[in-house]
Design a protein around this motif. Structure first.
Motif, mmCIF file in Angstrom:
data_model
loop_
_atom_site.group_PDB
_atom_site.id
_atom_site.type_symbol
_atom_site.label_atom_id
_atom_site.label_comp_id
_atom_site.label_asym_id
_atom_site.label_seq_id
_atom_site.Cartn_x
_atom_site.Cartn_y
_atom_site.Cartn_z
ATOM 1 N N ALA A 1 40.837 45.946 53.894
ATOM 2 C CA ALA A 1 41.378 46.693 52.756
ATOM 3 C C ALA A 1 42.309 47.812 53.222
ATOM 4 C CB ALA A 1 40.243 47.277 51.929
ATOM 5 N N GLY A 2 42.190 48.197 54.482
ATOM 6 C CA GLY A 2 43.047 49.243 55.006
ATOM 7 C C GLY A 2 44.342 48.736 55.607
ATOM 8 N N VAL A 3 44.502 47.426 55.709
ATOM 9 C CA VAL A 3 45.678 46.851 56.367
ATOM 10 C C VAL A 3 46.994 47.202 55.665
ATOM 11 C CG1 VAL A 3 46.835 44.669 56.970
ATOM 12 C CG2 VAL A 3 44.412 45.009 57.526
ATOM 13 N N PRO A 4 47.099 47.082 54.348
ATOM 14 C CA PRO A 4 48.394 47.372 53.702
ATOM 15 C C PRO A 4 48.921 48.775 53.993
ATOM 16 C CG PRO A 4 46.969 46.205 52.179
ATOM 17 C CD PRO A 4 46.120 46.558 53.367
ATOM 18 N N VAL A 5 48.072 49.797 53.949
ATOM 19 C CA VAL A 5 48.556 51.155 54.185
ATOM 20 C C VAL A 5 48.867 51.376 55.666
ATOM 21 C CG1 VAL A 5 46.329 52.297 54.559
ATOM 22 C CG2 VAL A 5 48.219 53.571 53.517
ATOM 23 N N LEU A 6 48.170 50.685 56.543
ATOM 24 C CA LEU A 6 48.476 50.784 57.973
ATOM 25 C C LEU A 6 49.825 50.135 58.283
ATOM 26 C CD1 LEU A 6 44.927 50.019 59.436
ATOM 27 C CD2 LEU A 6 46.198 52.175 59.694
ATOM 28 N N ILE A 7 50.111 49.010 57.624
ATOM 29 C CA ILE A 7 51.417 48.364 57.780
ATOM 30 C C ILE A 7 52.518 49.291 57.268
ATOM 31 C CG2 ILE A 7 52.875 46.481 56.896
ATOM 32 C CD1 ILE A 7 50.420 44.657 57.029
ATOM 33 N N GLU A 8 52.248 49.925 56.133
ATOM 34 C CA GLU A 8 53.210 50.872 55.549
ATOM 35 C C GLU A 8 53.481 52.020 56.529
ATOM 36 O OE1 GLU A 8 52.763 54.486 52.467
ATOM 37 O OE2 GLU A 8 52.019 52.567 51.698
ATOM 38 N N ALA A 9 52.438 52.531 57.144
ATOM 39 C CA ALA A 9 52.594 53.650 58.076
ATOM 40 C C ALA A 9 53.367 53.241 59.320
ATOM 41 C CB ALA A 9 51.229 54.203 58.467
ATOM 42 N N LEU A 10 53.044 52.088 59.845
ATOM 43 C CA LEU A 10 53.705 51.619 61.061
ATOM 44 C C LEU A 10 55.195 51.369 60.832
ATOM 45 C CD1 LEU A 10 53.713 50.695 63.975
ATOM 46 C CD2 LEU A 10 52.819 48.466 63.225
ATOM 47 N N SER A 11 55.543 50.937 59.652
ATOM 48 C CA SER A 11 56.950 50.612 59.376
ATOM 49 C C SER A 11 57.754 51.806 58.875
ATOM 50 C CB SER A 11 57.030 49.479 58.338
ATOM 51 O OG SER A 11 56.414 49.865 57.128
ATOM 52 N N ASN A 12 57.131 52.952 58.746
ATOM 53 C CA ASN A 12 57.824 54.149 58.249
ATOM 54 C C ASN A 12 58.380 54.955 59.419
ATOM 55 O OD1 ASN A 12 58.712 56.489 57.010
ATOM 56 N ND2 ASN A 12 56.884 56.743 55.743
ATOM 57 N N ASP A 13 59.668 54.906 59.605
ATOM 58 C CA ASP A 13 60.315 55.600 60.712
ATOM 59 C C ASP A 13 60.255 57.120 60.587
ATOM 60 O OD1 ASP A 13 60.977 53.160 61.814
ATOM 61 O OD2 ASP A 13 62.947 53.077 60.847
ATOM 62 N N TYR A 14 59.951 57.597 59.400
ATOM 63 C CA TYR A 14 59.885 59.046 59.210
ATOM 64 C C TYR A 14 58.603 59.653 59.785
ATOM 65 C CZ TYR A 14 63.854 58.778 55.986
ATOM 66 O OH TYR A 14 65.104 58.577 55.427
ATOM 67 N N LEU A 15 57.601 58.823 59.974
ATOM 68 C CA LEU A 15 56.324 59.325 60.473
ATOM 69 C C LEU A 15 56.410 59.673 61.962
ATOM 70 C CD1 LEU A 15 53.627 57.035 58.820
ATOM 71 C CD2 LEU A 15 53.967 59.477 58.442
ATOM 72 N N ALA A 16 55.584 60.606 62.377
ATOM 73 C CA ALA A 16 55.527 60.981 63.790
ATOM 74 C C ALA A 16 55.080 59.787 64.627
ATOM 75 C CB ALA A 16 54.554 62.146 63.979
ATOM 76 N N GLY A 17 55.565 59.748 65.868
ATOM 77 C CA GLY A 17 55.232 58.633 66.742
ATOM 78 C C GLY A 17 53.733 58.451 66.936
ATOM 79 N N ASP A 18 52.975 59.543 67.036
ATOM 80 C CA ASP A 18 51.528 59.435 67.234
ATOM 81 C C ASP A 18 50.847 58.749 66.062
ATOM 82 O OD1 ASP A 18 51.504 60.570 69.717
ATOM 83 O OD2 ASP A 18 50.961 62.581 69.045
ATOM 84 N N VAL A 19 51.330 59.004 64.863
ATOM 85 C CA VAL A 19 50.737 58.383 63.673
ATOM 86 C C VAL A 19 51.023 56.891 63.667
ATOM 87 C CG1 VAL A 19 50.668 58.365 61.155
ATOM 88 C CG2 VAL A 19 50.969 60.531 62.380
#
Length: 289
Positions: free
Chosen positions: A221-239
């Motif tokens: 159930a957590g996969v969609p938001v993790l995919i969203e986070a990984l594909s967001n270039d605005y997020l910090a590299g550590d995230v």
């Protein structure tokens, strides 16, 4: 004079002074033995305690000190014993008037049975002091008891202090209760109401902790938001790195496309983690087939 008294006087007259001295010495000896035996019985209870019990009792007495640092040291020593009986002695310190003592006490309870420890710690999530709430959150994660999930989710959503919210996020990952996935996903999501991804106005540590905790829980159930986070270039590299790691831990093939894209990015650390995640998913797929 009666016959009985006359006989007694005659008997005493027959006893020599030396014999009388001997009798007196024997009587004194018996009296001394009785006194020693009495003292021995008085001291018997403390001497019957084991070294562990003596140490617990010593620290219990130190908790009554007027010195804050002595009470804190006693709590740390009780916690270091790693015994339930030692942790129980520390429970009253959760109500200490000094915040730093209450905060120290939270970690002294971790040797209690999980449910008992969680029940004692949960009320401190409402403490007026930020540091106490933070340390209580971390300690609840250490209990790994699911009765703490709902109170921690409340802190994650409602607390005004990032330090407390961050601690609650970490603790939820340690408890690994799937019912916390929705709250963690809300924290990690950076999608705006218009559906666009933008630069998040959220605490970076909390975002990273949420990504990590979703992987610890391991729910798809957590996969969609993790995919969203990984594909967001605005997020910090550590995230983004933590999101990639968690996707590999969960092992859902739905993450393969975004992980492949991440595996060829310029960020060498992200590329390595994404590649490792792809290998884990492939290995899990082979095991299932």
């Amino acid at each position: 004079m009666t016959i009985g008294k006359t006989n007694s006087i005659r008997l005493l007259r027959r006893v020599s002074p030396t014999s009388m001295l001997t009798v007196a010495m024997v009587a004194a000896s018996f009296a001394a033995s009785a006194i020693i035996e009495g003292k021995s019985r008085v001291n018997q209870a403390p001497n019957s305690l084991t070294p562990l019990q003596l140490e617990i009792e010593k620290q219990k007495q130190r908790l009554t000190s007027t010195e804050v640092e002595e009470r804190r040291d006693a709590l740390m020593r009780l916690g270091a014993l790693r015994r339930a009986e030692a942790s129980r002695v520390a429970v009253p310190a959760l109500a200490d008037p000094i915040p730093i003592v209450r905060a120290t006490a939270t970690h002294a309870l971790l040797s209690l049975p999980a449910e008992e420890g969680a029940a004692a710690l949960i009320p401190l999530l409402q403490d007026k002091d930020e540091f106490v709430r933070q340390q209580a959150s971390y300690a609840l994660g250490g209990t790994r008891n699911r009765m703490a999930t709902s109170p921690l989710v409340e802190r994650l959503r409602m607390d005004k202090k990032d330090s407390v919210r961050a601690a609650a996020t970490v603790a939820l990952g340690q408890i690994r209760d799937e019912s916390a996935v929705l709250a963690l996903a809300e924290v990690l999501s950076t999608t705006t109401p218009s559906g666009k991804k933008g630069k998040p106005k959220k605490n970076e540590f909390i975002l990273r902790a949420a990504a990590h905790s979703l992987g610890e829980i391991g729910s798809r159930a957590g996969v969609p938001v993790l995919i969203e986070a990984l594909s967001n270039d605005y997020l910090a590299g550590d995230v983004r790195r933590e999101a990639a790691r968690s996707l590999g831990v969960i092992g859902d093939p739905a993450a393969i496309p975004v992980l492949r894209s991440a595996s060829i990015e310029a960020d060498a650390y992200l590329s390595q983690i994404a590649s490792e995640a792809l290998r884990r998913i492939a290995a899990n797929s082979m095991k299932r087939s």
